[in-house]
Motif scaffolding. Structure first.
Motif, PDB file in Angstrom:
ATOM      1  N   ALA A 112       0.875  -1.182   0.000  1.00 10.01           N
ATOM      2  CA  ALA A 112       0.000   0.000   0.000  1.00 10.01           C
ATOM      3  C   ALA A 112       0.910   1.229   0.000  1.00 10.01           C
ATOM      4  CB  ALA A 112      -0.937  -0.038   1.204  1.00 10.01           C
ATOM      5  N   SER A 113       1.228   1.764   1.166  1.00  9.77           N
ATOM      6  CA  SER A 113       2.140   2.914   1.234  1.00  9.77           C
ATOM      7  C   SER A 113       3.599   2.475   1.103  1.00  9.77           C
ATOM      8  CB  SER A 113       1.946   3.654   2.554  1.00  9.77           C
ATOM      9  OG  SER A 113       2.445   2.878   3.629  1.00  9.77           O
ATOM     10  N   GLY A 114       3.867   1.203   1.320  1.00 19.40           N
ATOM     11  CA  GLY A 114       5.232   0.679   1.277  1.00 19.40           C
ATOM     12  C   GLY A 114       5.938   0.727   2.622  1.00 19.40           C
ATOM     13  N   ALA A 115       5.271   1.243   3.659  1.00 18.56           N
ATOM     14  CA  ALA A 115       5.921   1.445   4.956  1.00 18.56           C
ATOM     15  C   ALA A 115       6.368   0.136   5.613  1.00 18.56           C
ATOM     16  CB  ALA A 115       4.996   2.210   5.897  1.00 18.56           C
ATOM     17  N   THR A 116       5.532  -0.886   5.599  1.00 21.79           N
ATOM     18  CA  THR A 116       5.921  -2.157   6.225  1.00 21.79           C
ATOM     19  C   THR A 116       7.079  -2.793   5.465  1.00 21.79           C
ATOM     20  OG1 THR A 116       3.694  -2.532   7.072  1.00 21.79           O
ATOM     21  CG2 THR A 116       5.128  -4.463   6.895  1.00 21.79           C
ATOM     22  N   ALA A 136       7.676   4.429  -3.539  1.00 25.21           N
ATOM     23  CA  ALA A 136       8.508   4.505  -2.335  1.00 25.21           C
ATOM     24  C   ALA A 136       9.571   3.401  -2.325  1.00 25.21           C
ATOM     25  CB  ALA A 136       7.643   4.404  -1.083  1.00 25.21           C
ATOM     26  N   LEU A 137       9.320   2.305  -3.038  1.00 29.84           N
ATOM     27  CA  LEU A 137      10.234   1.158  -3.022  1.00 29.84           C
ATOM     28  C   LEU A 137      11.200   1.124  -4.197  1.00 29.84           C
ATOM     29  CD1 LEU A 137       7.715  -1.692  -2.056  1.00 29.84           C
ATOM     30  CD2 LEU A 137       9.113  -0.285  -0.528  1.00 29.84           C
ATOM     31  N   THR A 138      10.957   1.896  -5.244  1.00 31.24           N
ATOM     32  CA  THR A 138      11.783   1.794  -6.451  1.00 31.24           C
ATOM     33  C   THR A 138      13.239   2.137  -6.202  1.00 31.24           C
ATOM     34  OG1 THR A 138      11.097   4.002  -7.136  1.00 31.24           O
ATOM     35  CG2 THR A 138       9.881   2.141  -8.082  1.00 31.24           C
ATOM     36  N   SER A 139      13.513   2.948  -5.174  1.00 33.37           N
ATOM     37  CA  SER A 139      14.903   3.304  -4.875  1.00 33.37           C
ATOM     38  C   SER A 139      15.734   2.089  -4.466  1.00 33.37           C
ATOM     39  CB  SER A 139      14.962   4.369  -3.782  1.00 33.37           C
ATOM     40  OG  SER A 139      14.461   3.851  -2.568  1.00 33.37           O
ATOM     41  N   MET A 140      15.072   0.987  -4.076  1.00 31.69           N
ATOM     42  CA  MET A 140      15.810  -0.233  -3.714  1.00 31.69           C
ATOM     43  C   MET A 140      16.432  -0.891  -4.939  1.00 31.69           C
ATOM     44  SD  MET A 140      13.825  -2.127  -0.586  1.00 31.69           S
ATOM     45  CE  MET A 140      12.256  -2.365  -1.349  1.00 31.69           C
ATOM     46  N   GLY A 141      15.913  -0.581  -6.123  1.00 36.35           N
ATOM     47  CA  GLY A 141      16.498  -1.117  -7.347  1.00 36.35           C
ATOM     48  C   GLY A 141      16.337  -2.616  -7.518  1.00 36.35           C
ATOM     49  N   VAL A 142      15.251  -3.178  -7.009  1.00 33.77           N
ATOM     50  CA  VAL A 142      15.006  -4.616  -7.120  1.00 33.77           C
ATOM     51  C   VAL A 142      13.666  -4.853  -7.811  1.00 33.77           C
ATOM     52  CG1 VAL A 142      16.352  -5.116  -5.034  1.00 33.77           C
ATOM     53  CG2 VAL A 142      13.868  -4.798  -4.853  1.00 33.77           C
ATOM     54  N   PRO A 143      13.451  -6.060  -8.344  1.00 33.34           N
ATOM     55  CA  PRO A 143      12.142  -6.354  -8.934  1.00 33.34           C
ATOM     56  C   PRO A 143      11.035  -6.288  -7.887  1.00 33.34           C
ATOM     57  CG  PRO A 143      13.702  -8.165  -9.326  1.00 33.34           C
ATOM     58  CD  PRO A 143      14.374  -7.185  -8.435  1.00 33.34           C
ATOM     59  N   ILE A 144       9.915  -5.670  -8.262  1.00 34.58           N
ATOM     60  CA  ILE A 144       8.737  -5.588  -7.404  1.00 34.58           C
ATOM     61  C   ILE A 144       7.591  -6.231  -8.164  1.00 34.58           C
ATOM     62  CG2 ILE A 144       7.112  -4.063  -6.224  1.00 34.58           C
ATOM     63  CD1 ILE A 144       9.423  -1.933  -6.238  1.00 34.58           C
TER      64      ILE A 144
END
Length: 191
Positions: A128-132, A164-172
């Motif tokens: 959702a927000s990516g926080a967890t 919010a998660l794209t900065s990790m640079g991994v497949p989502i």
């Protein structure tokens, strides 16, 4: 994943305020055949990332993480929300906001089960927000592990968690992507 989308439409409940109730098949009562199908799909999507461990959050992420782990032949570690007396004094701990609880929750992992050099695949019930998921990533990074992918059963696109998660640079990867929950409707995207 059509099977998951159909089940959400049939048995999920839009409670308003962006809350989707799926506890009749994901996180209070679990449909093991549906979770197995989801785990098989995640295993296919993440087969090439070279994960050595799957990480999730207690309790809702355990079913999809476990079935994914079975198909990949990996162990699962889940972040606890309360520290049991059996856990060592030194732990990895972070705080994360809980949309459904309406407050901050602790995410705690024992260093016994997450170490430097691990290649971690995060699997959870919702993006959702990516926080967890960001909280889980912080725990893994604190342990010296590398995040190699993120999967969630349901993505609520309108909450912006993917960006919010794209900065990790991994497949989502997500299996059911909701673009709107206006009124009492649940609308999925086709992409």
């Amino acid at each position: 994943m059509k099977e998951l989308e159909e089940r959400i439409l049939r048995d999920g409940k839009n409670l308003g305020g962006g809350i989707l109730k799926v506890d009749s098949f994901v996180n209070h009562q679990v449909d093991p055949l549906l979770m197995d199908a989801c785990g098989r799909e995640f295993a296919s999507l993440f087969a090439s990332v070279g994960a050595t461990k799957i990480l999730t959050a207690e309790i809702s992420g355990i079913a999809p993480a476990l079935t994914t782990a079975i198909h990949l032949g990996l162990p699962v570690v889940y972040a606890r929300k309360h520290k049991p007396i059996t856990m060592p004094d030194q732990v990895y701990l972070t705080l994360s906001p809980s949309h459904t609880k309406g407050r901050m929750v602790e995410l705690i992992i024992s260093p016994e089960y997450l170490a430097g050099g691990e290649r971690v695949l995060i699997i959870d019930d919702f993006l959702a927000s990516g926080a967890t998921i960001m909280g889980l990533a912080r725990l893994a990074q604190t342990a010296g592990a590398t995040i190699v992918g993120v999967g969630a059963l349901v993505e609520k696109i309108f909450e912006g968690g993917r960006s919010a998660l794209t900065s990790m640079g991994v497949p989502i990867e997500t299996l059911a992507r909701i673009i709107s929950m206006d009124g009492d409707q649940i609308v999925f995207t086709d992409d």
